[in-house]
Design an enzyme around this catalytic site. Sequence first.
Site, short mmCIF file in Angstrom:
data_model
loop_
_atom_site.label_atom_id
_atom_site.label_comp_id
_atom_site.label_asym_id
_atom_site.label_seq_id
_atom_site.Cartn_x
_atom_site.Cartn_y
_atom_site.Cartn_z
N TYR A 145 -9.99 -7.04 -3.68
CA TYR A 145 -8.83 -6.25 -4.10
C TYR A 145 -8.53 -6.40 -5.59
O TYR A 145 -7.89 -5.57 -6.19
CB TYR A 145 -7.58 -6.63 -3.28
CG TYR A 145 -7.68 -6.27 -1.81
CD1 TYR A 145 -8.69 -5.45 -1.35
CD2 TYR A 145 -6.76 -6.74 -0.89
CE1 TYR A 145 -8.80 -5.12 -0.01
CE2 TYR A 145 -6.86 -6.40 0.46
CZ TYR A 145 -7.89 -5.60 0.89
OH TYR A 145 -7.99 -5.26 2.21
N LYS A 195 -18.99 -13.69 5.88
CA LYS A 195 -20.18 -12.87 6.17
C LYS A 195 -21.33 -13.50 5.41
O LYS A 195 -21.98 -12.86 4.56
CB LYS A 195 -19.89 -11.42 5.75
CG LYS A 195 -20.93 -10.42 6.18
CD LYS A 195 -20.93 -10.12 7.67
CE LYS A 195 -22.04 -9.15 8.01
NZ LYS A 195 -22.29 -9.04 9.46
N ASP A 227 -17.83 -9.97 11.87
CA ASP A 227 -18.03 -9.00 12.96
C ASP A 227 -17.85 -9.67 14.32
O ASP A 227 -17.19 -9.16 15.22
CB ASP A 227 -19.39 -8.30 12.86
CG ASP A 227 -20.51 -9.22 12.39
OD1 ASP A 227 -20.22 -10.37 11.99
OD2 ASP A 227 -21.68 -8.81 12.45
N ASP A 251 -6.91 -9.42 5.68
CA ASP A 251 -6.07 -8.22 5.80
C ASP A 251 -6.32 -7.57 7.16
O ASP A 251 -5.38 -7.20 7.89
CB ASP A 251 -6.47 -7.26 4.66
CG ASP A 251 -5.45 -6.16 4.47
OD1 ASP A 251 -4.42 -6.17 5.17
OD2 ASP A 251 -5.68 -5.27 3.64
N ASP A 255 -3.96 -8.19 10.99
CA ASP A 255 -3.39 -7.03 11.70
C ASP A 255 -3.94 -6.94 13.12
O ASP A 255 -3.22 -6.56 14.05
CB ASP A 255 -3.70 -5.73 10.95
CG ASP A 255 -2.61 -5.41 9.93
OD1 ASP A 255 -1.73 -6.26 9.72
OD2 ASP A 255 -2.64 -4.31 9.36
#
Length: 376
Positions: A145, A195, A227, A251, A255
Amino acid sequence: MRKKNKIAILPGDGIGPEVIKETYKIINVLNRYFNLNIQTKEYDIGGIAIDKYGIGLPEETIVGCEKSIAILLGSIGGPKWNYLPLHQQPERSGLLNLRKKFGFFCNLRPAKLYPELRKLSPLRKEIVSNGFNILCIRELTGGIYFGLPKGTKKNGKNKYAFDTEIYYEFEIERIAHVAFQIAQKKKLRITSIDKANVLESSILWRKTIEKVSKKYPNVILSHLYIDNAAMQIIKNPSQFDIILTSNLFGDILSDECAMITGSIGMLPSASFNENKFGIYEPAGGSAPDIQNKNIANPIAQILSLSMLIEYSLKKPKISRCINKSIKNVLKKGYRTLDIANDKEKYITTEEMGNLISEFLIKEYEKNEKNVISKNI
Ligand code: NAD
């Protein structure tokens, strides 16, 4: 003389002021019964600050926050300010600037499914029969970000866009220490998510987490690829205690964890900077659709206060009393509209605030009187 605990309160927009109002009832009980000398002062942020001062984060608010031991935030934004250019909108000009100003690099989002509310979860009954309690710890100021370079360019006729996922070792180390310290204190396991089978930044992430873990030999650490983690959270959420991850993955996963509790009105959050200065706020937004109807759930806001008491005032026993009073209110079957089984039978925002205050007094009288007063 008792130490003053100054808290900056930023009610903000939408349901923010309504749920903050209920939080004052809890603060009054804490001062009167639990001997906490909390002093509050309100400041404007977001839409209301734009209306009054023309900017989302006035200087007065910054100074007020700097003079306080912690910040308790309601929520920010709403359709009223949608006409403004993006950088002037309440969330950007208010909240993101506040986060930047104080360098809140670490975000804690507990996602707890109370057994009493398991019907709300979109997951099957047998998966959530025991409830779950996951603490998502997300790096908040690094990663893709903020990474540079980023942009949109042209290669001949072909337009392309790019972002940079970048992590410095120190950024990973400092958030790892926060996670391991919490895990050590609360006897929780950490699952670090990355990852590392594809991304260089994730390889450094994993190596650094491993390195920091050596300083906390009692904490059980495991690693998952993002994943797989996304699948495991749905398959068996109770396998997780702490999820520790980067800005981007956090992020999304925080959620996902919030979603499987089925109740955004129940979820608090906390963010810290390097000096352990913290801001505490509900995970949800300003909910303009239910504003001024006295139906918003104040529990996320009250749990945010509870986190403030635990982490900034360092009174975990008192924080546990608040959490227990909420649990007992739910056990007795009281529900605001968003979490009601029977949509005809629900209590108002104000009634929920009153009940939690009453149960908190009972909690004081019942169990904790001696323990708490000795630990002030
Ligand atoms: P939202 O979280 O405000 O609302 C989503 C849904 O959840 C709505 O149906 C709302 O009624 C419900 N909800 C949220 N909190 C609730 C509570 N305490 N009790 C009962 N129901 C609750 O998300 P949104 O609708 O996408 O955004 C609305 C505004 O909030 C936007 O302007 C957005 O930018 C802003 N926002 C602010 C924050 C923040 O202040 N940190 C975070 C997210 C969104």
